[in-house]
Write a protein that holds these residues in place. Sequence first.
Motif, PDB file in Angstrom:
ATOM      1  N   TYR A 177       0.746  -1.451   0.145  1.00 50.67           N
ATOM      2  CA  TYR A 177      -0.152  -0.378  -0.364  1.00 50.67           C
ATOM      3  C   TYR A 177       0.651   1.103  -0.129  1.00 50.67           C
ATOM      4  O   TYR A 177      -0.204   2.301  -0.056  1.00 50.67           O
ATOM      5  CB  TYR A 177      -1.035   0.102   1.154  1.00 50.67           C
ATOM      6  CG  TYR A 177      -1.689  -1.298   1.218  1.00 50.67           C
ATOM      7  CD1 TYR A 177      -2.443  -2.177   0.582  1.00 50.67           C
ATOM      8  CD2 TYR A 177      -1.586  -2.403   2.408  1.00 50.67           C
ATOM      9  CE1 TYR A 177      -3.259  -2.429   0.887  1.00 50.67           C
ATOM     10  CE2 TYR A 177      -1.919  -2.731   2.399  1.00 50.67           C
ATOM     11  CZ  TYR A 177      -3.686  -3.782   1.947  1.00 50.67           C
ATOM     12  OH  TYR A 177      -3.820  -5.016   2.040  1.00 50.67           O
ATOM     13  N   SER A 226       3.527   1.678   1.888  1.00 47.08           N
ATOM     14  CA  SER A 226       4.252   2.364   3.136  1.00 47.08           C
ATOM     15  C   SER A 226       4.882   2.579   3.741  1.00 47.08           C
ATOM     16  O   SER A 226       5.910   1.672   2.933  1.00 47.08           O
ATOM     17  CB  SER A 226       3.011   0.887   4.604  1.00 47.08           C
ATOM     18  OG  SER A 226       3.959   1.448   5.592  1.00 47.08           O
ATOM     19  N   ASN A 266      -4.258   5.215  -1.391  1.00 41.89           N
ATOM     20  CA  ASN A 266      -3.301   4.754  -0.502  1.00 41.89           C
ATOM     21  C   ASN A 266      -2.515   6.013  -0.348  1.00 41.89           C
ATOM     22  O   ASN A 266      -2.290   5.672   1.396  1.00 41.89           O
ATOM     23  CB  ASN A 266      -3.147   3.273  -0.765  1.00 41.89           C
ATOM     24  CG  ASN A 266      -4.114   2.201  -0.803  1.00 41.89           C
ATOM     25  OD1 ASN A 266      -5.097   2.161  -0.419  1.00 41.89           O
ATOM     26  ND2 ASN A 266      -4.524   1.316  -1.760  1.00 41.89           N
ATOM     27  N   ARG A 267      -1.562   6.403  -1.335  1.00 37.73           N
ATOM     28  CA  ARG A 267      -0.594   6.354  -1.062  1.00 37.73           C
ATOM     29  C   ARG A 267       0.358   8.093  -1.842  1.00 37.73           C
ATOM     30  O   ARG A 267      -0.070   7.498  -2.609  1.00 37.73           O
ATOM     31  CB  ARG A 267       1.070   6.094  -1.222  1.00 37.73           C
ATOM     32  CG  ARG A 267       2.187   7.060  -0.508  1.00 37.73           C
ATOM     33  CD  ARG A 267       3.394   6.658  -0.803  1.00 37.73           C
ATOM     34  NE  ARG A 267       4.410   7.407  -0.292  1.00 37.73           N
ATOM     35  CZ  ARG A 267       5.600   7.468   0.573  1.00 37.73           C
ATOM     36  NH1 ARG A 267       5.464   6.278   1.567  1.00 37.73           N
ATOM     37  NH2 ARG A 267       6.685   8.261   1.002  1.00 37.73           N
ATOM     38  N   GLN A 321      -0.813  -5.672   6.404  1.00 38.04           N
ATOM     39  CA  GLN A 321      -0.434  -5.844   5.591  1.00 38.04           C
ATOM     40  C   GLN A 321      -1.019  -7.428   5.226  1.00 38.04           C
ATOM     41  O   GLN A 321      -1.054  -8.477   6.221  1.00 38.04           O
ATOM     42  CB  GLN A 321       0.877  -5.800   5.887  1.00 38.04           C
ATOM     43  CG  GLN A 321       1.598  -3.795   5.549  1.00 38.04           C
ATOM     44  CD  GLN A 321       1.488  -3.131   4.463  1.00 38.04           C
ATOM     45  OE1 GLN A 321       0.995  -4.466   3.954  1.00 38.04           O
ATOM     46  NE2 GLN A 321       1.451  -2.292   4.605  1.00 38.04           N
ATOM     47  N   GLU A 360       4.401  -2.720  10.204  1.00 35.98           N
ATOM     48  CA  GLU A 360       3.831  -1.994  10.130  1.00 35.98           C
ATOM     49  C   GLU A 360       2.615  -1.580  11.440  1.00 35.98           C
ATOM     50  O   GLU A 360       2.720  -0.716  11.912  1.00 35.98           O
ATOM     51  CB  GLU A 360       1.734  -2.717   9.173  1.00 35.98           C
ATOM     52  CG  GLU A 360       0.741  -0.947   8.723  1.00 35.98           C
ATOM     53  CD  GLU A 360       1.818  -0.180   7.773  1.00 35.98           C
ATOM     54  OE1 GLU A 360       1.219   1.072   8.097  1.00 35.98           O
ATOM     55  OE2 GLU A 360       2.096  -0.386   7.344  1.00 35.98           O
TER      56      GLU A 360
END
Length: 571
Positions: free
Chosen positions: A281, A283, A306-307, A555, A564
């Motif tokens: 994602y 992250s 998501n980002r 995740q 995460e």
Amino acid sequence: MSETTVAQLIAQRLKAQGVRRIFGLCGGHIQPLWDAVSREGIEVVDVRHEAAAVYMAHATAELSGELSVAMVTAGPGLTNAVTAISNAYVSRSPVLVISGRPPRPQTGMGAMQDIDQAGIVEPICRLVEQVSERHHVIGRLDKTIAAALGAANGATGPAYIDFPTELLDEIVHDADIPALAMEPRTAQTVAADPVALARAADAIRAASRIVVIGGRSVRSAGPEVHKFLDTAQALYLDSGESRGVVRDDSPAFVPAVRGRAMSEADLVITLGRRLDFQLGYGSPAVFSPDARFLRIGTCFEELGENRRGDVEVFGSTGSVLAALTEAGATPAAPDTAWLQDMRDSNAKRTAKLAEKLADPNPDSTGRMSPNFVVGAVNNLLTEQSVAIADGGDILSFARVGLKPVDYLDCGALGCLGVGVPFATAAALLRPEEPVVAVIGDGSFGFTAVEVDTAVRHGAKAVFVVVNNEAWNIERHDQVERFDNNLVGVDLPGCRYDLLAQGLGAHGERVENAEDLADALKRALDNAPAVVDVVVSREAKSADFLGGLAAVPPRQAVGPWNAAELERYGQS
């Protein structure tokens, strides 16, 4: 044109679009159109289950870069296709799905196969159209084709249209035919805004460790991608959406150090690629917390999902990369030591993987490793081959081990059962090239009868069933997490080679590693063919070892999930 029926007019519009082959299953509600497309000279590939029709259209669209068409009948014909339409939607594959519906005079009366078809597929299609009048037929068909190709909002994907059966037999007149709507649609090339391009070039010049991640748009932008990678001194990671465009002969290609590349890059460039679970994602727990993202795409999923990108460039991958290359976008101070270290590490890991792929590594019962089957398949593949991977456990081995030729797999939906129809479609599209599918035994069961479709239509694909007699990721999970309470995970005694023979294909069973190479060669010479290869169920795939079966909360895989949780201060 005065004696042309609606069905014939639709067939003419599809032919004008360049549609050469339609995948489907006949039924009364679409019979006039089924007849018309055949008489118009469009090949009809009839399947045994409607999902296979959409899978085959999906594969054709991915490999050709063009709109592909599936035609299914009303009611259960459409509901059978829903899983495959969902897979095409997640994959953003330009598939046109055509169906029929009950005659208009029977609307609301409980007609045969009457169901809210539009309501069922609306969440998984870019556009849904239901036509009721002949003067709307071509305009709305044109609109649906445009939506599948991404003309509506930049997002490609399946689009759906249906017609009441008796409408298909109506006679159309010149006034019913908008001339421009009969013209073919093409995928749009979107040139980027100069301001966004300038910001992207600045981000590249400021970076020293660039990693490019290719999505589905890379398939239509190969030359521009290669040139950009050289100019920008970037490393490249592919995905199932784009595998085969950049290969081992490119110094940018470093698939064996994927984790390092993602975590150490200071600029990540995504090309038409969603930041989904396969990429953590986006992250900071997976990528460097200091990394900047340059996202290039034509829809929100590719640009901001998501980002958000530090720089977002709305545009077609090929045109954007060509503009950046022309602008001389290259790092001012590239980290050449890092680049060389990554290439050296990739070469070492690739060599180690090659050793695994060449080793039968028999288990305690003498059964060969799945890796050895993947290695043997590699020996069949040429530069022009198409490789398919389908399954749960075997997908993990094949995704890593198969040569980077043109490639398709289950995709981000994790849609088991695509192997036989994908490979059949690929073999029809490229009849002179070796097409090999590596399929888990459980996954093969979903669409095994489509081997009959391959036989009837002369699709010379090889289906390698990697048979561990189990749903093996789940089996390992039940052994380790559920105290060996095995429930519904064993598939003993199935003879897929005999099934293939019963359907008219070449079929062989291989139990000994030393027999595998010759069996695969015979299969290629006698395709379509099924090779049923008995393998170890003791071997544990990378996906299982990574914790995929446990479905972690943050995740998809264990190490990323742990990172995460740590990021959120949880244990």
